[in-house]
Scaffold this active site. Structure first.
Site, PDB file in Angstrom:
ATOM      1  N   ASP A 273      13.140  -1.285  -6.799  1.00 52.56           N
ATOM      2  CA  ASP A 273      14.401  -2.098  -7.586  1.00 52.56           C
ATOM      3  C   ASP A 273      14.190  -3.574  -7.687  1.00 52.56           C
ATOM      4  O   ASP A 273      14.732  -4.067  -8.861  1.00 52.56           O
ATOM      5  CB  ASP A 273      15.639  -1.615  -7.155  1.00 52.56           C
ATOM      6  CG  ASP A 273      15.992   0.127  -7.139  1.00 52.56           C
ATOM      7  OD1 ASP A 273      15.177   0.594  -7.895  1.00 52.56           O
ATOM      8  OD2 ASP A 273      16.789   0.571  -6.456  1.00 52.56           O
TER       9      ASP A 273
ATOM     10  N   GLU B  35       3.754  -0.030 -10.730  1.00 58.00           N
ATOM     11  CA  GLU B  35       4.945  -0.100 -10.388  1.00 58.00           C
ATOM     12  C   GLU B  35       5.950   1.117 -11.258  1.00 58.00           C
ATOM     13  O   GLU B  35       7.276   0.763 -11.392  1.00 58.00           O
ATOM     14  CB  GLU B  35       5.630  -1.405 -10.668  1.00 58.00           C
ATOM     15  CG  GLU B  35       4.955  -2.258  -9.757  1.00 58.00           C
ATOM     16  CD  GLU B  35       5.750  -3.665  -9.241  1.00 58.00           C
ATOM     17  OE1 GLU B  35       6.865  -3.340  -9.270  1.00 58.00           O
ATOM     18  OE2 GLU B  35       5.334  -4.654  -8.755  1.00 58.00           O
TER      19      GLU B  35
ATOM     20  N   HIS C  95       2.994 -11.256 -47.006  1.00 57.18           N
ATOM     21  CA  HIS C  95       3.102  -9.836 -47.346  1.00 57.18           C
ATOM     22  C   HIS C  95       4.155  -9.262 -46.558  1.00 57.18           C
ATOM     23  O   HIS C  95       4.218  -9.437 -45.172  1.00 57.18           O
ATOM     24  CB  HIS C  95       1.740  -9.157 -47.234  1.00 57.18           C
ATOM     25  CG  HIS C  95       0.718  -9.670 -48.007  1.00 57.18           C
ATOM     26  ND1 HIS C  95       0.867  -9.436 -49.254  1.00 57.18           N
ATOM     27  CD2 HIS C  95      -0.535 -10.108 -47.743  1.00 57.18           C
ATOM     28  CE1 HIS C  95      -0.456 -10.122 -49.756  1.00 57.18           C
ATOM     29  NE2 HIS C  95      -1.085 -10.441 -48.887  1.00 57.18           N
TER      30      HIS C  95
ATOM     31  N   CYS D  80       1.013  -1.314   0.174  1.00 49.24           N
ATOM     32  CA  CYS D  80       0.025  -0.046   0.083  1.00 49.24           C
ATOM     33  C   CYS D  80       0.746   1.287   0.087  1.00 49.24           C
ATOM     34  O   CYS D  80       1.457   1.677   0.959  1.00 49.24           O
ATOM     35  CB  CYS D  80      -0.839  -0.119   1.202  1.00 49.24           C
ATOM     36  SG  CYS D  80      -2.017  -1.419   1.419  1.00 49.24           S
TER      37      CYS D  80
ATOM     38  N   GLN E  64      -3.590  -5.301 -35.183  1.00 54.23           N
ATOM     39  CA  GLN E  64      -3.629  -4.484 -36.424  1.00 54.23           C
ATOM     40  C   GLN E  64      -3.309  -5.730 -37.479  1.00 54.23           C
ATOM     41  O   GLN E  64      -4.257  -5.641 -38.521  1.00 54.23           O
ATOM     42  CB  GLN E  64      -2.388  -3.834 -36.702  1.00 54.23           C
ATOM     43  CG  GLN E  64      -2.256  -2.870 -37.829  1.00 54.23           C
ATOM     44  CD  GLN E  64      -3.192  -1.679 -37.906  1.00 54.23           C
ATOM     45  OE1 GLN E  64      -3.670  -1.307 -36.984  1.00 54.23           O
ATOM     46  NE2 GLN E  64      -3.652  -1.397 -39.131  1.00 54.23           N
ATOM     47  N   ILE E  65      -2.845  -6.594 -37.258  1.00 60.86           N
ATOM     48  CA  ILE E  65      -2.737  -7.844 -38.125  1.00 60.86           C
ATOM     49  C   ILE E  65      -3.969  -8.611 -38.157  1.00 60.86           C
ATOM     50  O   ILE E  65      -4.306  -9.003 -39.315  1.00 60.86           O
ATOM     51  CB  ILE E  65      -1.144  -8.628 -37.556  1.00 60.86           C
ATOM     52  CG1 ILE E  65      -0.143  -7.791 -37.887  1.00 60.86           C
ATOM     53  CG2 ILE E  65      -1.573 -10.170 -38.058  1.00 60.86           C
ATOM     54  CD1 ILE E  65       1.291  -8.671 -37.357  1.00 60.86           C
TER      55      ILE E  65
ATOM     56  N   GLY F 205      -6.604  -7.180 -38.127  1.00 59.53           N
ATOM     57  CA  GLY F 205      -7.466  -6.361 -38.740  1.00 59.53           C
ATOM     58  C   GLY F 205      -8.666  -6.192 -37.673  1.00 59.53           C
ATOM     59  O   GLY F 205      -8.777  -6.218 -36.602  1.00 59.53           O
ATOM     60  N   GLY F 206      -9.977  -6.041 -38.355  1.00 57.11           N
ATOM     61  CA  GLY F 206     -11.204  -5.819 -37.510  1.00 57.11           C
ATOM     62  C   GLY F 206     -11.360  -6.845 -36.626  1.00 57.11           C
ATOM     63  O   GLY F 206     -12.255  -6.585 -35.684  1.00 57.11           O
TER      64      GLY F 206
ATOM     65  N   SER G  86       2.693   9.061  -8.551  1.00 60.51           N
ATOM     66  CA  SER G  86       4.201   9.021  -8.830  1.00 60.51           C
ATOM     67  C   SER G  86       4.853   9.794  -7.909  1.00 60.51           C
ATOM     68  O   SER G  86       6.176   9.415  -7.546  1.00 60.51           O
ATOM     69  CB  SER G  86       4.326   9.650 -10.122  1.00 60.51           C
ATOM     70  OG  SER G  86       3.860   9.209 -11.442  1.00 60.51           O
TER      71      SER G  86
HETATM   72  N1  COS Z   1      17.371   3.052  -3.915  1.00 61.81           N
HETATM   73  C1  COS Z   1      17.684   3.531  -2.651  1.00 61.81           C
HETATM   74  N2  COS Z   1      17.430   4.664  -2.510  1.00 61.81           N
HETATM   75  C2  COS Z   1      16.871   5.530  -3.351  1.00 61.81           C
HETATM   76  C3  COS Z   1      16.538   5.307  -4.490  1.00 61.81           C
HETATM   77  C4  COS Z   1      16.727   3.815  -4.713  1.00 61.81           C
HETATM   78  N3  COS Z   1      16.273   3.264  -5.596  1.00 61.81           N
HETATM   79  N4  COS Z   1      15.922   5.878  -5.145  1.00 61.81           N
HETATM   80  C5  COS Z   1      15.705   7.090  -4.496  1.00 61.81           C
HETATM   81  N5  COS Z   1      16.351   6.826  -3.405  1.00 61.81           N
HETATM   82  C6  COS Z   1      16.765   8.014  -2.317  1.00 61.81           C
HETATM   83  C7  COS Z   1      17.364   9.238  -2.881  1.00 61.81           C
HETATM   84  O1  COS Z   1      19.139   8.769  -2.817  1.00 61.81           O
HETATM   85  C8  COS Z   1      17.032  10.200  -1.861  1.00 61.81           C
HETATM   86  O2  COS Z   1      17.876  10.053  -0.571  1.00 61.81           O
HETATM   87  P1  COS Z   1      18.296  11.269   0.338  1.00 61.81           P
HETATM   88  O3  COS Z   1      17.104  11.220   1.246  1.00 61.81           O
HETATM   89  O4  COS Z   1      19.386  10.747   1.253  1.00 61.81           O
HETATM   90  O5  COS Z   1      18.571  12.429  -0.392  1.00 61.81           O
HETATM   91  C9  COS Z   1      15.807   9.806  -1.413  1.00 61.81           C
HETATM   92  O6  COS Z   1      15.691   8.526  -2.084  1.00 61.81           O
HETATM   93  C10 COS Z   1      14.669  10.636  -2.403  1.00 61.81           C
HETATM   94  O7  COS Z   1      15.173  10.542  -3.858  1.00 61.81           O
HETATM   95  P2  COS Z   1      14.566  11.504  -5.085  1.00 61.81           P
HETATM   96  O8  COS Z   1      15.085  12.763  -4.806  1.00 61.81           O
HETATM   97  O9  COS Z   1      15.045  10.963  -6.032  1.00 61.81           O
HETATM   98  O10 COS Z   1      12.849  11.481  -4.741  1.00 61.81           O
HETATM   99  P3  COS Z   1      11.839  12.084  -5.439  1.00 61.81           P
HETATM  100  O11 COS Z   1      10.843  12.404  -4.504  1.00 61.81           O
HETATM  101  O12 COS Z   1      12.194  12.989  -6.519  1.00 61.81           O
HETATM  102  O13 COS Z   1      11.183  10.910  -6.293  1.00 61.81           O
HETATM  103  C11 COS Z   1      10.817   9.209  -8.048  1.00 61.81           C
HETATM  104  C12 COS Z   1      11.796   9.949  -7.277  1.00 61.81           C
HETATM  105  C13 COS Z   1       9.874  10.060  -8.779  1.00 61.81           C
HETATM  106  C14 COS Z   1      11.522   8.178  -8.806  1.00 61.81           C
HETATM  107  C15 COS Z   1      10.036   8.045  -7.129  1.00 61.81           C
HETATM  108  O14 COS Z   1       9.114   8.960  -6.363  1.00 61.81           O
HETATM  109  C16 COS Z   1       9.070   6.933  -7.643  1.00 61.81           C
HETATM  110  O15 COS Z   1       9.585   6.001  -7.942  1.00 61.81           O
HETATM  111  N6  COS Z   1       7.759   7.372  -7.873  1.00 61.81           N
HETATM  112  C17 COS Z   1       7.082   6.356  -8.489  1.00 61.81           C
HETATM  113  C18 COS Z   1       6.354   5.611  -7.409  1.00 61.81           C
HETATM  114  C19 COS Z   1       5.838   4.145  -8.029  1.00 61.81           C
HETATM  115  O16 COS Z   1       6.444   3.423  -8.841  1.00 61.81           O
HETATM  116  N7  COS Z   1       4.442   3.971  -7.818  1.00 61.81           N
HETATM  117  C20 COS Z   1       3.825   2.844  -8.404  1.00 61.81           C
HETATM  118  C21 COS Z   1       3.098   2.335  -7.255  1.00 61.81           C
HETATM  119  S1  COS Z   1       3.886   1.267  -6.307  1.00 61.81           S
HETATM  120  S2  COS Z   1       2.798  -0.526  -7.203  1.00 61.81           S
END
Ligand code: COS
Length: 409
Positions: free
Chosen positions: A239, A362, A277, A124, A335-336, A338-339, A132
């Site tokens: 990640d 994600e 084709h 959650c 597309q392949i 078609g309709g 985002s």
């Molecule tokens: N691993 C470890 N630490 C990470 C990291 C990673 N992959 N990515 C960012 N961080 C850390 C940064 O190093 C930074 O650390 P400090 O607090 O020490 O400075 C901190 O997290 C904030 O990073 P950042 O400045 O890049 O954060 P932002 O608020 O700009 O957001 C994004 C970054 C937009 C990339 C992030 O919010 C994101 O991935 N959003 C999408 C979320 C998502 O996938 N939602 C789908 C629902 S989940 S199913």
């Protein structure tokens, strides 16, 4: 050394997953999609075969599969039906933060629940006004004595209506932005309310729910890692799970390519099968290249993680490329046809709808590009830094936290 060969064990695993997809998922996938039925019987069968929770360490009842092995399962099951695979795979997303940062007692209890019975867990993070932009979340967790009290709501929660427990992100310091977020394990019976099941465009066999927390109390020991370290835990989790999402997109793309190729060999226009084709051949050729390239990216991002290297950039490459490829391949498959491709009697219509979510969940394709741009412009450290677990010790999950030999080859 670069090695693209799977071990015999990995090939057998992939074969087992494919067999399950072919016999148990494909025959019912279009019915589940039409009726938007939750696949409870398939969950039980997949759980019994070990096709769920494979990533959980052995000490908590799992098989401790590598990320690469997870990708092999996810591609095959998604080839069967990505909606059903989303249901089967969601425990991986929910339990990753527990494996990374939970105390021994929390891991035993909550990972144990998933391996002892075919139960589900949900992740959650997203809220109505924070998708985002994770740090914009409004759910709060306030410490009162030896308990936290959670208030707020979450949306787009996979398996949310059926989960036994939830990994919940909440603000523990409202003024600290991303540095004020913490992660918790919240059992459903603590008072989680399921507000709504969404009626979706695609992946209709998966449950996507809105859930809320109204003065939900949990023991302080359910905090994952340190207070206010939840944002990083969420990023580290993504990640770990994005390689598998990329593999799922490969499964959709491969299925669409196969259906389109077969149809092109049968459908006759201008006196020959349309596969004769060049216009059609070039579309099939691009599909084949994209499936191959997307799989290589998914595997690379998985193997990198299995080696204990940071895979933020490669997992975003894989997720972005594979999701966009799946959408393009499914579009060209329609597309392949078609309709006929636009009609529910034919299989690619469902794949077209299913593919769309791959560019959204994600992390959207735009968020992946944002991550890639940042990593390209300001590269971060290469090694994975394990977060401190709740009991103060480093994470005990060797697969994710410590360098390991690559499992490919
Ligand atoms: N691993 C470890 N630490 C990470 C990291 C990673 N992959 N990515 C960012 N961080 C850390 C940064 O190093 C930074 O650390 P400090 O607090 O020490 O400075 C901190 O997290 C904030 O990073 P950042 O400045 O890049 O954060 P932002 O608020 O700009 O957001 C994004 C970054 C937009 C990339 C992030 O919010 C994101 O991935 N959003 C999408 C979320 C998502 O996938 N939602 C789908 C629902 S989940 S199913």
């Amino acid at each position: 050394m670069v090695e693209f060969t799977l071990t015999d064990e990995q090939r057998n695993l992939r074969e087992m997953a494919h067999d399950f997809a072919e016999k148990e998922i494909r025959p019912v996938a279009w019915d589940y999609d039409r009726d938007s039925t939750f696949p409870e019987d398939i969950i039980k069968k997949a759980w019994e075969l070990g096709l769920m929770n494979a990533h959980i360490p052995e000490e908590y009842g799992g098989a401790h599969a590598s990320t690469l092995e997870g990708c092999l399962i996810e591609e095959e099951l998604s080839w069967g039906c990505s909606g059903i695979q989303t249901t089967l795979g969601c425990n991986g997303l929910a339990s990753a933060p527990v494996i990374l940062a939970g105390s021994e007692a929390i891991k035993k209890e909550y990972l144990g629940r998933l391996t002892e019975a075919p139960l589900l867990a949900s992740f959650c993070l997203t809220e109505p006004d924070a998708g985002s932009d994770v740090s914009g979340m409004r759910t709060t967790a306030v410490k009162r004595g030896d308990r936290y009290v959670i208030n707020g709501s979450k949306v787009f929660i996979t398996n949310g209506g059926y989960a036994n427990w939830y990994t919940v992100y909440a603000k523990t310091d409202k003024d600290a932005g991303h540095r004020g977020i913490s992660a918790f394990v919240v059992p459903r019976d603590a008072g989680v309310v399921v507000d709504k099941h969404e009626d979706k465009l695609g992946q209709r066999a998966s449950d996507t729910a809105a859930v809320s927390f109204d003065e939900v109390e949990i023991p302080a020991s359910h905090l994952l890692g340190e207070e206010n370290h939840g944002f990083k835990l969420a990023m580290m989790t993504l990640d770990r799970t994005r390689p598998g999402v990329a593999a799922m997109a490969v499964g959709i793309g491969r299925a669409a390519m196969e259906f389109a190729s077969e149809y092109a060999k049968e459908r006759v226009q201008f006196g020959v099968p349309i596969a004769m084709h060049q216009a059609i051949q070039f579309m099939i050729a691009d599909m084949a290249t994209e499936v191959e390239a997307a799989r290589l990216l998914a595997w690379k991002s998985a193997v990198q993680l299995d080696r204990g290297e940071r895979n933020t950039m490669t997992s975003s490459h894989a997720k972005r490329f594979a999701a966009d490829a799946a959408m393009k391949i499914a579009t060209d498959a329609v597309q392949i046809y078609g309709g006929y491709g636009f009609i529910k009697d034919y299989p690619v219509e469902k794949l077209f709808r299913d593919a769309k979510i791959m560019q959204l969940y994600e992390g959207t394709s735009q968020i992946q590009r944002l991550v890639i741009a940042r990593e390209a412009l300001v590269p971060r450290r290469a090694a994975v830094e394990p977060p401190a677990s709740t009991n103060g010790a480093a994470s005990t999950n060797g697969a994710h936290a410590e360098p390991e030999p690559a499992t490919a080859g």
